[in-house]
Design a protein around this motif. Structure first.
Motif, PDB file in Angstrom:
ATOM      1  N   ALA A  28      -0.554   7.057  -0.955  1.00  0.00           N
ATOM      2  CA  ALA A  28      -1.969   6.744  -1.163  1.00  0.00           C
ATOM      3  C   ALA A  28      -2.680   6.604   0.181  1.00  0.00           C
ATOM      4  N   TRP A  46      -6.996  -2.274  -2.628  1.00  0.00           N
ATOM      5  CA  TRP A  46      -6.446  -1.526  -1.493  1.00  0.00           C
ATOM      6  C   TRP A  46      -7.604  -0.991  -0.680  1.00  0.00           C
ATOM      7  N   GLU A 104      -8.338   4.512  -1.871  1.00  0.00           N
ATOM      8  CA  GLU A 104      -8.727   3.105  -1.827  1.00  0.00           C
ATOM      9  C   GLU A 104      -9.247   2.721  -3.207  1.00  0.00           C
ATOM     10  N   THR A 154      -8.464   2.414 -10.469  1.00  0.00           N
ATOM     11  CA  THR A 154      -9.036   2.623  -9.138  1.00  0.00           C
ATOM     12  C   THR A 154      -9.593   4.031  -8.966  1.00  0.00           C
ATOM     13  N   GLU A 185       0.892   1.512  -8.979  1.00  0.00           N
ATOM     14  CA  GLU A 185       1.312   0.365  -8.165  1.00  0.00           C
ATOM     15  C   GLU A 185       0.753  -0.939  -8.737  1.00  0.00           C
ATOM     16  N   TYR A 214       0.883  -1.176   0.000  1.00  0.00           N
ATOM     17  CA  TYR A 214       0.000   0.000   0.000  1.00  0.00           C
ATOM     18  C   TYR A 214       0.915   1.218   0.000  1.00  0.00           C
ATOM     19  N   LEU A 252      -2.354   4.383  -6.906  1.00  0.00           N
ATOM     20  CA  LEU A 252      -2.706   2.954  -6.828  1.00  0.00           C
ATOM     21  C   LEU A 252      -2.643   2.300  -8.208  1.00  0.00           C
TER      22      LEU A 252
END
Length: 113
Positions: free
Chosen positions: A45, A110, A51, A75, A83, A41, A80
């Motif tokens: 973020a 996440w 999330e 997302t 990632e 995570y 994110l």
């Protein structure tokens, strides 16, 4: 020592043989677990409260090398999403797919607790 080496060699051969007969579902499950093991995570973020669940499509050649990663469902967070694409690239290789080269869509989630 020699007996130990022999047993280790036999165990390796059994693993190799079973990898060739693994079902596609088993293979997908293994790849999903490998990706989950690299899941992190990003701190930035977390601080922003980002999330979400991204879906990435990974392309895998017959030898198990990840040859491409594509974000197919973002997302809403650039951090994110970056990632999500980075994780499979970081892994680089997975067990060879049982049915040859393939593509697989994997969700990566996440959630702040």
């Amino acid at each position: 020592m020699e007996g130990w080496i022999h047993k280790t060699a036999i165990a390796a051969l059994v693993l190799l043989a079973s990898a060739g007969t693994a079902s596609a579902a088993d293979w997908r499950s293994t790849v999903t677990r490998l990706i989950a093991a690299q899941h992190s995570y990003p701190r930035s973020a977390q601080i922003r409260g980002d999330e979400g669940t991204a879906k990435v499509r990974i392309s895998v050649d017959a030898g198990g090398t990840i040859t491409g990663v594509e974000l197919v469902e973002p997302t809403g967070s650039q951090i994110l999403d970056r990632e999500a694409v980075r994780i499979p690239k970081k892994i680089g290789t997975v067990p060879p797919p049982p049915d040859g080269p393939t593509k697989l869509v994997i969700p990566i989630a996440w959630k702040l607790t």
